[in-house]
Write an enzyme that holds these catalytic residues in place. Structure first.
Site, PDB file in Angstrom:
ATOM      1  N   HIS A  78       0.836  -1.220   0.000  1.00  0.00           N
ATOM      2  CA  HIS A  78       0.000   0.000   0.000  1.00  0.00           C
ATOM      3  C   HIS A  78       0.866   1.264   0.000  1.00  0.00           C
ATOM      4  CE1 HIS A  78      -3.425  -2.650   1.167  1.00  0.00           C
ATOM      5  NE2 HIS A  78      -2.460  -3.265   1.839  1.00  0.00           N
ATOM      6  N   SER A  94      15.927  21.028 -14.485  1.00  0.00           N
ATOM      7  CA  SER A  94      14.727  21.831 -14.737  1.00  0.00           C
ATOM      8  C   SER A  94      15.164  23.117 -15.409  1.00  0.00           C
ATOM      9  CB  SER A  94      14.033  22.141 -13.406  1.00  0.00           C
ATOM     10  OG  SER A  94      13.274  23.330 -13.521  1.00  0.00           O
ATOM     11  N   TYR A 113      -9.001 -12.773 -45.499  1.00  0.00           N
ATOM     12  CA  TYR A 113      -8.293 -11.493 -45.416  1.00  0.00           C
ATOM     13  C   TYR A 113      -9.275 -10.338 -45.539  1.00  0.00           C
ATOM     14  CZ  TYR A 113      -5.390  -7.492 -46.472  1.00  0.00           C
ATOM     15  OH  TYR A 113      -4.815  -6.247 -46.424  1.00  0.00           O
TER      16      TYR A 113
HETATM   17  N1  ARG Z   1      -1.161  -3.863 -48.072  1.00  0.00           N
HETATM   18  C1  ARG Z   1      -1.878  -5.024 -47.700  1.00  0.00           C
HETATM   19  C2  ARG Z   1      -1.741  -5.244 -46.196  1.00  0.00           C
HETATM   20  O1  ARG Z   1      -0.800  -4.805 -45.709  1.00  0.00           O
HETATM   21  C3  ARG Z   1      -1.330  -6.242 -48.360  1.00  0.00           C
HETATM   22  C4  ARG Z   1      -2.368  -7.264 -48.664  1.00  0.00           C
HETATM   23  C5  ARG Z   1      -3.348  -6.662 -49.593  1.00  0.00           C
HETATM   24  N2  ARG Z   1      -4.188  -7.625 -50.134  1.00  0.00           N
HETATM   25  C6  ARG Z   1      -5.159  -7.282 -50.954  1.00  0.00           C
HETATM   26  N3  ARG Z   1      -5.871  -8.243 -51.441  1.00  0.00           N
HETATM   27  N4  ARG Z   1      -5.450  -6.032 -51.216  1.00  0.00           N
HETATM   28  O2  ARG Z   1      -2.568  -5.862 -45.587  1.00  0.00           O
END
Ligand code: ARG
Length: 485
Positions: free
Chosen positions: A158, A278, A318
């Site tokens: 504490h 400072s 992705y």
């Molecule tokens: N510049 C993209 C990234 O960093 C790379 C992959 C892009 N892929 C795509 N299908 N546009 O994620």
């Protein structure tokens, strides 16, 4: 824009330049251009070995990649900057240097598995470096602990003076915190896998050899599922978390130093080499670097949160959103490595003030628990001993003196077992020496902790070199034969 990643199906004329520039990751990607080049060299090696690309074409491509890699290492590589990302820029540059054969490089590959590889290679390289640096600091903390065995000071709970400990024990605590954090980094690095061959999202019909590429990046193994591989940033989460753990561990060391260097605590002194002044107050000697190490934990933590939030609820496969991993992922290593370096440089300039430590112990009644335990050794039930010592403390407070100033007769009036022998427990050195429970502040206990820290340091270095830096991997990739067996 060279328009490599564009067909007549994409639409004529190209993307609006403002939109292309805004969505480009090129500037951030430059942090892993070397990784990208090594990744491409590994890919083209596999294309040659499987006969997907002729050995002669592969030779032209890999030699050109080698030249680009050497230029990048020397800081002399200039890539076209009007591309969507570094992958396109490298392909465009290869086209300029070797002509049409550049069009074979992206066979059986997508930028989706390519960026997944580059980022993993980056985490590996940075992770290996961070592990080495953290291991060195852990070993230094072990040595420092061994030097500070005779300095005593209070441990705090504490933020109130609690119990006497050795400075060795405090330094060992810092070391254990860092070792535990570094273990998370090792875990993140050791879990990396080889993503190439996942393609855009479902693999490829071409006869690629993922095991061969994985071997070039040994000890990696190929990832399990293409769809998961291109959509996943699990490794980035593990990495930012590990890096944040390191920054937080260092932040706690820093926080102790900041507090202990105040005139209120006075338990450590900073020498001029690490103190800031400072601009107005001539007397100031400020612990700025330690405050900044503590402060960096804000961004280190923020990076973990940013990535978690980025990935939360993202659909499989992705998504371009994932490009937003760049900031947190790239900063994680910079922060953790920077803080590790700064603490390594600054700690030798922090000196414990054993005199002030002793005084703090005497003023703080910190040996009260040790006295209660002395009574327990005489057979007194702990709660009774605890109350008796509490009464003794109250008396000392009333008189405005330390516990050791109370005469034996007065103590025995509170409890008959509070005799001269029991009162020996009030000596801070005796109190510290007696705490030999495993993990405690007793000298044998601390000795075991120091041994453990040294073992951890060498184990972490061993785990780092079992992975190897990008440099090591690059050497292996560029030396691999292109001939089909
Ligand atoms: N510049 C993209 C990234 O960093 C790379 C992959 C892009 N892929 C795509 N299908 N546009 O994620």
């Amino acid at each position: 824009m060279s328009g490599i990643a564009r067909t007549s199906a994409t639409g004529s004329g190209g993307m609006l330049p403002e939109l292309l520039a805004w969505s480009s990751s090129f500037a951030d990607d430059l942090a892993f251009v070397q990784e990208d080049l090594v990744g491409s060299a590994a890919h083209v090696t596999m294309l040659a070995r499987t006969g997907i690309v002729s050995r002669d074409d592969a030779r032209v491509l890999r030699d050109a990649l080698r030249v680009l890699f050497d230029e990048a290492r020397a800081g002399a590589l200039v890539l076209p900057s009007n591309e969507e990302d570094v992958h396109m820029a490298v392909e465009a540059e290869l086209g300029k240097r070797v002509g049409a054969v550049a069009g074979r490089l992206h066979t059986a590959r997508s930028r989706n598995d390519q960026v997944a590889l580059d980022l993993r290679l980056h985490v590996r390289d940075q992770g290996v470096a961070l592990l080495g640096e953290a291991a060195a600091l852990i070993a230094t903390l072990a040595d420092r602990a061994a030097e500070e065995k005779d300095v005593l000071l209070p441990a705090y709970t504490h933020r109130q003076r609690a119990q006497p400990v050795s400075a060795a024990f405090l330094v060992a605590a810092w070391g254990v915190g860092l070792a535990r954090a570094a273990e998370v980094v090792a875990f993140a690095v050791e879990r990396l896998e080889m993503p190439l061959g996942s393609g855009a999202c479902s693999g490829t019909s071409l006869p690629i050899d993922r095991a061969l590429v994985a071997r070039l990046f040994a000890p990696w193994v190929p990832t399990q599922n293409a769809l998961h591989t291109v959509g996943d940033r699990d490794f980035a989460l593990d990495w930012t978390w590990g890096a944040a753990r390191v920054v937080l561990a260092l932040g706690r060391i820093a926080s102790d130093v900041v507090d202990f260097s105040t005139s209120e605590f006075g338990l450590v002194r900073l020498d001029g080499a690490i103190a800031a002044g400072s601009s107005m107050m001539p007397q100031k000697k400020n612990p700025d670097v330690f405050e900044l190490v503590r402060g960096k934990s804000a961004r280190a933590t923020g990076n973990v949160i940013a990535l978690l939030t980025l990935m939360k609820g993202l659909a499989s496969g992705y998504n371009r959103d994932q490009q937003e991993d760049r900031g947190p992922l790239l900063e994680a290593g910079r922060l953790a490595r920077g803080c590790t370096e700064v603490v390594s440089l600054a700690l030798p300039h922090v000196e414990f003030d054993g005199e002030r430590g002793r005084r703090a112990l005497d003023e703080g009644f910190t040996q009260a628990t040790d006295l209660a335990e002395a009574l327990v050794r005489k057979g007194v039930p702990f709660r009774e001993a605890y109350k008796a010592v509490g009464a003794l403390v109250a008396e000392a407070v009333r008189e405005g003196v330390g516990l050791r100033a109370i005469a034996e007769a007065r103590a025995q009036a509170i409890h008959p077992d509070l005799d001269a022998q029991a009162l020996l427990a009030l000596d801070p050195a005796a109190a510290v020496a007696a705490k030999e429970s495993a993990g405690g502040t007793g000298p044998r206990s601390v000795g075991a902790q120091i041994t453990w820290l040294r073992e951890q340091a060498s184990e972490l270095s061993r785990r780092a070199s079992a992975q190897g830096s990008l440099e090591t991997v690059a050497r292996r990739v560029f030396a691999e034969p292109l001939e089909r067996p």
